[in-house]
Write a protein that holds these residues in place. Structure first.
Motif, short mmCIF file in Angstrom:
data_model
loop_
_atom_site.label_atom_id
_atom_site.label_comp_id
_atom_site.label_asym_id
_atom_site.label_seq_id
_atom_site.Cartn_x
_atom_site.Cartn_y
_atom_site.Cartn_z
N PRO A 274 1.63 5.42 -11.95
CA PRO A 274 1.56 3.96 -12.02
C PRO A 274 2.38 3.27 -10.92
O PRO A 274 1.94 2.26 -10.36
CB PRO A 274 2.13 3.65 -13.41
N THR A 275 3.54 3.83 -10.61
CA THR A 275 4.38 3.25 -9.56
C THR A 275 3.75 3.42 -8.19
O THR A 275 3.79 2.51 -7.35
CB THR A 275 5.78 3.89 -9.58
N PHE A 276 3.16 4.60 -7.95
CA PHE A 276 2.47 4.82 -6.67
C PHE A 276 1.35 3.79 -6.49
O PHE A 276 1.18 3.22 -5.40
CB PHE A 276 1.87 6.24 -6.62
N VAL A 277 0.55 3.58 -7.54
CA VAL A 277 -0.57 2.64 -7.45
C VAL A 277 -0.05 1.21 -7.28
O VAL A 277 -0.57 0.44 -6.45
CB VAL A 277 -1.47 2.75 -8.69
N GLU A 278 0.97 0.84 -8.02
CA GLU A 278 1.53 -0.50 -7.91
C GLU A 278 2.06 -0.77 -6.51
O GLU A 278 1.94 -1.90 -5.99
CB GLU A 278 2.66 -0.68 -8.94
N SER A 279 2.62 0.27 -5.87
CA SER A 279 3.22 0.10 -4.53
C SER A 279 2.18 -0.22 -3.46
O SER A 279 2.53 -0.66 -2.36
CB SER A 279 4.00 1.35 -4.13
N THR A 280 0.88 0.00 -3.75
CA THR A 280 -0.16 -0.32 -2.78
C THR A 280 -0.58 -1.78 -2.84
O THR A 280 -1.46 -2.21 -2.09
CB THR A 280 -1.41 0.57 -3.00
N TRP A 337 -1.03 7.24 4.04
CA TRP A 337 -1.96 6.15 3.76
C TRP A 337 -1.44 5.18 2.71
O TRP A 337 -2.22 4.49 2.04
CB TRP A 337 -3.29 6.73 3.27
N SER A 338 -0.13 5.10 2.53
CA SER A 338 0.44 4.30 1.45
C SER A 338 0.14 2.81 1.58
O SER A 338 0.27 2.06 0.60
CB SER A 338 1.96 4.51 1.38
N GLY A 339 -0.27 2.35 2.75
CA GLY A 339 -0.55 0.93 2.93
C GLY A 339 -1.91 0.49 2.46
O GLY A 339 -2.20 -0.71 2.40
N SER A 340 -2.77 1.44 2.08
CA SER A 340 -4.13 1.11 1.66
C SER A 340 -4.38 1.63 0.25
O SER A 340 -4.21 2.83 -0.02
CB SER A 340 -5.15 1.72 2.63
N THR A 341 -4.82 0.75 -0.66
CA THR A 341 -5.10 1.17 -2.02
C THR A 341 -6.23 2.20 -2.07
O THR A 341 -6.13 3.23 -2.75
CB THR A 341 -5.48 -0.03 -2.89
N VAL A 342 -7.31 1.95 -1.34
CA VAL A 342 -8.46 2.84 -1.37
C VAL A 342 -8.10 4.22 -0.82
O VAL A 342 -8.38 5.25 -1.44
CB VAL A 342 -9.64 2.25 -0.57
N LEU A 343 -7.48 4.24 0.36
CA LEU A 343 -7.12 5.52 0.96
C LEU A 343 -6.07 6.26 0.14
O LEU A 343 -6.11 7.49 0.01
CB LEU A 343 -6.62 5.31 2.39
N SER A 344 -5.13 5.51 -0.46
CA SER A 344 -4.11 6.14 -1.31
C SER A 344 -4.75 6.79 -2.52
O SER A 344 -4.38 7.90 -2.92
CB SER A 344 -3.08 5.11 -1.76
N LEU A 345 -5.73 6.12 -3.13
CA LEU A 345 -6.41 6.69 -4.29
C LEU A 345 -7.20 7.94 -3.91
O LEU A 345 -7.25 8.91 -4.68
CB LEU A 345 -7.34 5.66 -4.93
N ILE A 346 -7.80 7.95 -2.72
CA ILE A 346 -8.51 9.15 -2.26
C ILE A 346 -7.53 10.30 -2.11
O ILE A 346 -7.78 11.43 -2.57
CB ILE A 346 -9.24 8.87 -0.94
N ALA A 347 -6.39 10.02 -1.48
CA ALA A 347 -5.39 11.07 -1.27
C ALA A 347 -4.80 11.55 -2.59
O ALA A 347 -4.63 12.76 -2.81
CB ALA A 347 -4.27 10.55 -0.36
N LEU A 348 -4.48 10.62 -3.48
CA LEU A 348 -3.93 10.99 -4.78
C LEU A 348 -4.95 11.75 -5.63
O LEU A 348 -4.58 12.62 -6.41
CB LEU A 348 -3.44 9.75 -5.53
#
Length: 435
Positions: A274-280, A337-348
């Protein structure tokens, strides 16, 4: 093999497959349900953090320490718990575990400072100690090793299922119940999500059977089929004796290291997702919960595909190494890719698919050579020592985030841990684990 021999064996194999499908249908869905509830109560503190840290002025390190203290209690009580399970039976002991952790989880509504948070996290770990290795041991009572990877993968599907359904549920409770009767949303979340553990704990007393001989839903012929398959399987085990045999076995301690490396990644995801997602840049607890479920959905598919493949090919090492390296790549990309929600979700999603696939495949390694009382102790030792990473991982992430202000450095550390675990797996002997 002659034509006549092959023809004779085909009906026997078909009959055996049919019996084990019946066993799977009876046992595995209920165990999955138990583990969904277990995992939700274990990691919903990740969602509580979204409100609780501000309400109670917790630092990142304080939250990480509290989240990790669960595993200290788990570590101290796990081996005794598994030995008691072997002595008194799975039905009674798993029911006791579930009822105990339900009561402790509900008590989190009374957290008002760091000290009570730390104490209750420790007690929750002590209450739940033995559940997971107990179920792994319980599976050895029903399934030979060449059928076990798929079964354990199905059982551990509970982790992504808990994320898929539990994350949006937790986010909804936080928003919907915040302020009701003067309680914070996180207090309601702990209370409401503890209730299923109490109900299912009671049901366990009536549903689970301690072993094949106790199963009234199997005919005598079906019981013989299962027992014969188990007897043939245990002939391959090299450590099958007293409790202390497990402690003297070097492979047990090697596998402790492997599991520690994998658990580092697993609990980083479940406590900090949740914190990772919120940080985007995502706002709103329900939105965070829905997006946090995406990586777990990917993991659910990957876990079962790898589990089926491992059993089909009777190969364990590369089926474990490949997903661990997938997890390492996923964490590395998530850091970049922490600056992008979409790319972060792909990586996660890539990280979750890799990391969560490791656990069910891992347990086919120790159960390939451990049997008897040595299995009860050995599985608990590996799980308890490996789960110390559940203490190290969240505390490390919180401490590093406080020190650096960055989420990237912890992810690089997690990626390195997974690479080390993959390298150690390749040192295991192929002829011992590929059965």
């Amino acid at each position: 093999m002659s034509m006549s021999t092959a023809t004779a064996e085909a009906p026997d194999l078909a009959r055996e497959n049919a019996v084990f499908r019946k066993v799977v249908r009876r046992i595995v869905p209920f165990l999955i349900l138990c583990y969904v509830v277990s995992y939700l109560d274990r990691v919903n503190v990740g969602f509580a953090k979204l409100q609780m840290s501000d309400d109670l002025a917790f630092s990142e390190a304080a939250y990480g320490l509290g989240a990790g203290l669960f595993f200290i209690g788990y570590f101290l009580f796990e081996v005794p718990s598994n030995l008691i399970l072997q002595r008194v039976g799975a039905r009674t002991w798993i029911a006791r575990i579930m009822i105990s952790w339900g009561l402790v989880s509900a008590a989190f509504v009374f957290v008002n400072n760091e000290a009570t948070f730390y104490v209750l996290r420790f007690l929750l770990g002590a209450a739940e100690a033995g559940f997971y290795p107990g179920v792994i041991l319980y599976c050895t009572y029903w399934f030979p090793s060449h059928r076990r990877a798929r079964v354990i993968a199905m059982f551990m599907s509970a982790i992504p299922v808990a994320g898929i359904f539990g994350n949006p549920l937790s986010g909804w409770i936080l928003d919907r119940f915040d302020g009701v009767s003067g309680w914070h949303g996180w207090q309601w979340m702990f209370l409401l999500e503890a209730i299923p553990a109490l109900i299912i704990g009671v049901l366990t007393l009536f549903y689970l059977d301690n072993g094949v001989r106790d199963a009234k839903w199997l005919s005598d012929e079906e019981k013989t089929v299962v027992e014969r398959a188990l007897a043939e399987d245990t002939a391959h085990q090299t450590v099958h004796g007293k409790v202390w045999d497990a402690f003297r076995e070097p492979k047990v301690w090697l596998l402790c290291l492997v599991y520690f490396c994998f658990v580092m990644g697993q609990y980083a995801l479940t406590f900090w997702m949740p914190t990772f997602v919120e940080s985007t840049g995502i706002e709103g607890n329900l939105a965070i919960g829905v997006l946090s479920a995406v990586p777990f959905l990917t993991a659910l598919v990957a876990m079962n595909l790898f589990g089926r493949s491992a059993d089909k090919h009777r190969e364990r090492r590369w089926h474990l190494v490949i997903p661990s390296l997938m997890g390492a790549v996923g964490f590395t990309l998530a850091a970049s890719w922490s600056g992008s929600t979409v790319l972060s979700l792909i990586a996660l999603s890539f990280a979750a698919a890799g990391v969560l696939t490791c656990a069910p495949l891992f347990w086919s390694l120790p159960t390939a050579f451990l049997g008897g009382a040595a299995a009860a102790a050995g599985l608990a030792v590996i799980n308890s020592v490996g789960n110390l990473a559940g203490f190290v991982s969240p505390y490390m992430i919180g401490a590093v985030k406080d020190a650096t202000g960055s989420s990237s450095v912890p992810m690089y550390i997690l990626a390195f841990s997974l690479v080390v675990g993959a390298a150690v797996v390749l040192t295991t002997k192929k002829d011992v684990v590929n059965r």
